[in-house]
Design an enzyme around this catalytic site. Structure first.
Site, short mmCIF file in Angstrom:
data_model
loop_
_atom_site.label_atom_id
_atom_site.label_comp_id
_atom_site.label_asym_id
_atom_site.label_seq_id
_atom_site.Cartn_x
_atom_site.Cartn_y
_atom_site.Cartn_z
N GLU A 53 -26.39 12.51 -34.69
CA GLU A 53 -25.16 11.90 -35.16
C GLU A 53 -24.02 12.04 -34.16
OE1 GLU A 53 -25.09 13.63 -39.18
OE2 GLU A 53 -25.78 11.67 -39.86
N GLU A 80 -34.99 12.46 -40.93
CA GLU A 80 -34.50 13.16 -42.12
C GLU A 80 -34.81 12.28 -43.31
OE1 GLU A 80 -30.35 14.42 -41.88
OE2 GLU A 80 -30.60 14.87 -39.75
C1 GAL Z 1 -27.53 14.04 -42.05
C2 GAL Z 1 -27.26 15.01 -40.95
C3 GAL Z 1 -27.61 16.42 -41.34
C4 GAL Z 1 -27.05 16.73 -42.70
C5 GAL Z 1 -27.59 15.77 -43.68
C6 GAL Z 1 -27.04 15.98 -45.06
O1 GAL Z 1 -26.76 12.91 -41.89
O2 GAL Z 1 -27.97 14.67 -39.79
O3 GAL Z 1 -27.09 17.29 -40.38
O4 GAL Z 1 -25.68 16.62 -42.66
O5 GAL Z 1 -27.23 14.48 -43.33
O6 GAL Z 1 -27.28 17.21 -45.56
#
Ligand code: GAL
Length: 958
Positions: A417, A487
């Site tokens: 990010e 993620e």
């Molecule tokens: C993503 C980010 C993580 C964390 C997650 C939410 O956007 O890469 O670091 O913030 O969301 O828990």
């Protein structure tokens, strides 16, 4: 004449990576060169600004006797000096890069140390002082000499110190600033925790020893051979005794080898001998390539069953000890996890040694995130500003050089990010050039201009399916690349839901090479009054609450139900069958291993009791193969009842990560259906002095409310549709889709009123008509309770008819009642753990026992939890309750309203009743705290429903 007077600390706001440190290089420990750990108790002084104190503390004669002490490695804010701050992406200071606030907590650290007696003299070479991690900016002096300063918190920095060392009384002084220009590059979603949080080590560097070397160990799967070449800046020999290899550095040898994979992590012990030292190596032969649009290792496409791992310990923050790192790896292996993304920075180097040894695929991610710039449309983003590029390249190089010799690292990630920009392109170019043997990842590169894998976060199932089918369009380069979810399945609080649905997609479409659950561990901080603290608990003026507690394990590393679910969903063996033909279909879902390491067992259960069990011979199927395996005949003379087979795959022998008999995969196959309880309505309601009796039930004759069953006083069962909203119900504020938690609350589903419309005792039933509805709304639920009895048992049938325009699903639908006491709970149904409609893969049908306290799931922020699914019957508190159909069971010592109001576990105190929820259904869980909500098939629509429970007094079950 510069206007700013603070020249002594100008380096803090300098965009350069620092000055004075040695170039980055491979991380290794030599077997014969001396080293001295400087970890331990250091003297410590905290100032409020970067320039509050001069540098006189670096001098040998300075007396720091009056200073406090801190533990190194450690964060001072977790040791009583100042406090931690949690923000997700907001910078906790004004965004004006590279400037930082004048209020810049600055920790002066001081250590006086002697060299061991046998420490080599200066003629035997030099020495380096290594810092493995300091947040966020450090300036270092040894014996009064200013060595330089550095930024790049989770990266190693070394200084040449050979000519400065003394036999005794060395004074190491380190000034650490919480905020620096580097902080702009370290805006990861985690606690801001300044300090020297990784090891500090003094290393002897004998003359003639290698500064840096690069182990190239590839595997040719067609020939079954490995090729080894070690490039080193000084000449030496490389020997691998098990392979008979003895070659010079820079030379190549090709021999038959067993390859390294996360499933079979074969490492060969080797030695790199230079004139100056012997360096032990652990070599894993493997080749990562992009071919046929897939990431292949050793010629085979891999499916990542991964987690995102931040480094976390509830007392020590990111200062992890070796046991904790090992525990993480063992827990992952035991839960079928095969991959780790080191979100969002290179981990402590020892963690990668463990991944090599035990076998985990690693995406090694650079220490880079500038997420806070999104608040201003990414204006001023350092990754798109050439002045910062040297710092970005320095970070890339420090990661790659440190970790390049690890077979576990199969992908480099530029960071997280950070928007887009030239600096990222420069990093990718540098990495591609320095190490063409691994693909480069960065999720923010949506067009995949600089990267080799199409990566996304939190894409919903439908979109992932489109991508899997290749229907997502996009730039030509991206269309050719494999896809991963770097993620997904946000594991905040209760959940994540929908894991099994993702996994089915991953397994169906080759292009989908799996994903990494967000995230491994809740970053709760152990707190004397609150249990675990989260954002805001330290009085931060900006914070993101419990968004920092979104892991598959609790802060103390106890597996949450989410991890248990994930283990089941990603199990490497599928067990399937319909029971009709007496066979079970076993499929090997490993990418590399056959099934020879597993032993299979069967057991035959009737009504949850095991009647017989035995071993099941299963061939050592190759990856991807299936076989239909004959089950034995059902045991003769087995009692009548609901019968099923349970087939388990366990470790046949001790593995390095779990003992023999450890459960790896399982499945259940139904043989006969359950018979639902039948209660003939033969008993008559009898009214006497305001009391109405029906079989074992006693009711208030006026209201029709149940007051006792047998000898057990109860508070009457009433319709309950509310659940203490989960983090996923509440959703994240930025979610554009409907978030049901807030909507439910707006509707008033948490404050339903029960209106009594009529009580009728006739021949064979007591019928109570009600309407359940929230104030201020016209919609409601017409609810009828009908009680019948055969004299010994009492049956309650609940009919619910929605009235009005119900556009939203219900949180839950069932009844709740109170018992004066209950402790032990026994049930036949899904267990042993918590499950909800879209988190129920791991619920095995069987007989389970627990206590009321153990039925609670300790989510850091209290919320709906603890349901058991598919319950046929339960015994507790002097009652036996059977369901028609099966139900969800929840038992707690507080009401749902208390649970809803609690902010920490310590807010929950047992009341004078035990509250039992018998639910016909619940709404799904989803993962809308960051990802998609529950899939439509898991919505609990407000529709006419009818369900029954049969109550029987069962003394002795309190
Ligand atoms: C993503 C980010 C993580 C964390 C997650 C939410 O956007 O890469 O670091 O913030 O969301 O828990």
């Amino acid at each position: 004449m510069p206007f700013r007077p603070y020249s002594v600390t100008d380096y803090v706001e300098d965009v350069s990576p620092g000055h004075g440190a040695l170039p980055p290089r491979a991380r290794y420990s030599s077997s014969d060169a001396a080293s001295l750990s400087l970890n331990g108790t250091w003297r410590f002084r905290l100032s409020g600004t970067a320039d509050a104190e001069d540098d006189s503390f670096a001098a040998a004669e300075y007396d720091a006797g009056g200073w406090a002490e801190v533990r190194v490695p450690g964060h001072w804010v977790l040791q009583g000096h100042g406090s931690p701050i949690y923000t997700n992406h907001l910078y906790p200071f004004p965004v004006d890069p590279p400037r930082v606030p004048t209020e810049n907590p600055t920790g002066d650290h001081r250590l006086v140390f002697d060299l061991p007696r046998d420490w080599p003299g200066p003629s035997d070479g030099g020495a380096v002082l290594r810092f493995d991690g300091v947040e966020s900016c450090a300036r270092v002096w040894l014996n009064g000499t200013d060595l330089g300063e550095f930024k790049g918190s989770r990266l190693p920095h070394e200084f040449a110190v050979g000519d400065l060392l003394r036999a005794t009384g060395n004074v190491l002084a380190v000034r650490v600033h919480q905020w620096s220009a580097g902080s702009y590059l370290e805006d990861q979603d985690q606690w801001w925790l300044p300090g020297i949080f990784r090891d500090v080590t003094l290393l002897h560097r004998p003359a003639g020893s290698a500064l840096d070397f690069f182990v190239h160990a590839s595997y040719d799967h067609r020939r079954g051979t490995g090729t080894l070449r070690v490039d080193s800046d000084v000449d030496g020999r490389v020997t691998v005794p098990d392979l008979g290899i003895d070659i010079g550095t820079g030379d190549e040898a090709t021999v038959p080898v067993e390859p390294w994979s996360a499933e079979i992590p074969r490492l060969y012990d080797a030695v790199l001998a230079t004139e100056g030292e012997r360096v032990p190596l652990r070599i894993g032969f493997r080749t990562v390539e992009l071919s046929d649009g897939l990431i292949k290792v050793n010629g085979r496409a891999v499916l990542f069953k991964g987690v995102n791992r931040h480094e976390w310990h509830p007392e020590r923050g990111r200062a992890l000890d070796p046991q904790t790192m090992r525990e993480d790896v063992l827990l992952m292996k035991r839960h079928n996890v095969n991959a780790v993304r080191t979100s969002h920075y290179p981990p402590h180097p020892a963690f990668l040694d463990l991944c090599d040894e035990y076998g985990l695929w690693v995406i090694d991610e650079c220490d880079l995130e500038t997420h806070g710039f999104t608040e201003q449309g990414w204006r001023g983003n350092p990754v798109d500003d050439d002045r910062w590029t040297p710092a970005l390249l320095d970070r890339a190089a420090r990661m790659v050089e440190r970790d390049k010799n690890h077979p576990c690292v199969v992908v480099w990630s530029l960071g997280n990010e950070a928007g887009t920009g030239r600096g990222l392109t420069a990093m990718a170019d540098w990495i591609h050039h320095r190490d063409p043997s691994r693909p480069v990842h960065y999720e923010g590169d949506v067009d995949c201009r600089d990267t080799d894998v199409y990566s996304r976060m939190y894409a919903g199932h439908a979109e992932v399916e489109r991508i899997g089918r290749g229907l997502d369009g996009g730039p030509a380069r991206r269309r050719e690349l494999p896809f991963i979810l770097c993620e997904y399945a946000h594991a905040m609080g209760n959940g994540p839901g929908g894991l099994a649905d993702y996994q089915r997609l991953f397994e169906r479409h080759d292009r989908l090479q799996g994903g990494f659950v967000w995230e491994w561990i809740d970053h709760g901080i152990a707190h004397p009054e609150l249990g675990y603290a989260y954002g805001g608990d330290f009085g931060e003026e900006l914070h993101d609450g419990n968004f920092v507690c979104d892991g598959l394990v609790f802060p103390d590393r106890r597996p949450s139900p989410g991890l248990v679910e994930y283990k089941k969903v990603i199990e490497p063996v599928a067990v399937a069958g319909d029971g009709a033909d007496g066979t079970v279909r076993i499929t090997n879902k490993y990418d590399f291993a056959d099934l020879s390491a597993l032993a299979f067992t069967w057991s035959y259960q009737v009504d949850g009791e095991t009647v017989e069990s035995g071993g099941l011979p299963v061939p050592a199927l190759a990856p991807g193969e299936s076989a239909d395996v004959k089950l034995p005949q059902p045991p003769p003379g087995a009692p009548a009842g609901e019968a099923l087979w349970t087939v388990r795959a366990v470790l046949a022998a001790d593995a390095p990560w779990a003992p023999r008999d450890h459960l790896v995969a399982w499945g259940q196959i139904r043989v006969t259906e359950r018979r639902v309880p039948y209660v003939a309505a033969t008993a008559r309601p009898v009214r006497d002095d305001g009391v109405l009796t029906l079989g074992p039930g006693t009711f208030d004759a006026r209201t029709g409310a149940l007051t006792a069953i047998g000898g057990v006083a109860v508070s009457a069962p009433r319709l309950d549709v509310w659940r203490a909203t989960t983090d996923n119900d509440d959703g994240a504020a930025w979610q554009s889709d409907v978030r049901y938690g807030p909507l439910w609350r707006k509707l008033g589903l948490h404050r339903m009123r029960h209106r009594l419309d009529g009580v009728l005792a006739d021949e064979d039933a007591l019928t109570v008509r009600t309407r359940v509805a929230p104030a201020a709304r016209e919609l409601g639920l017409a609810t009828v309770y009908r009680w019948t009895s055969d004299g010994g048992r009492l049956r309650l049938t609940v009919s619910v008819g929605p009235e009005g325009d119900w556009q939203v699903p219900l949180p839950r639908l069932g009844v709740r009642f109170g018992l004066p006491a209950a402790d032990r709970v026994r049930w036949f149904g899904g267990g042993p753990g918590e499950a909800y409609p879209d988190t129920r893969s791991a619920a095995a049908i069987g007989r389970w026992r627990s206590t009321v306290d153990d039925l609670q799931t300790p989510y850091v922020r209290p919320q709906e939890n603890g349901a058991r699914v598919d319950v046929r019957w339960v015994e507790l508190g002097g009652l036996r309750i059977e369901g028609d159909p099966e139900f969800l069971l929840t038992v707690r010592r507080w009401t749902g309203e208390h649970l809803d109001a609690a902010a920490h576990r310590t807010d929950l105190t047992p009341g004078d009743q035990v509250w039992v929820n018998l639910d016909h259904a619940q709404h799904g869980i989803g993962s809308q705290s960051c990802g998609p909500g529950p899939l439509p098939q898991y919505h609990l629509h407000a529709e006419p429903a009818e369900f029954s429970f049969v109550f029987t007094p069962a003394p002795g079950t309190v």
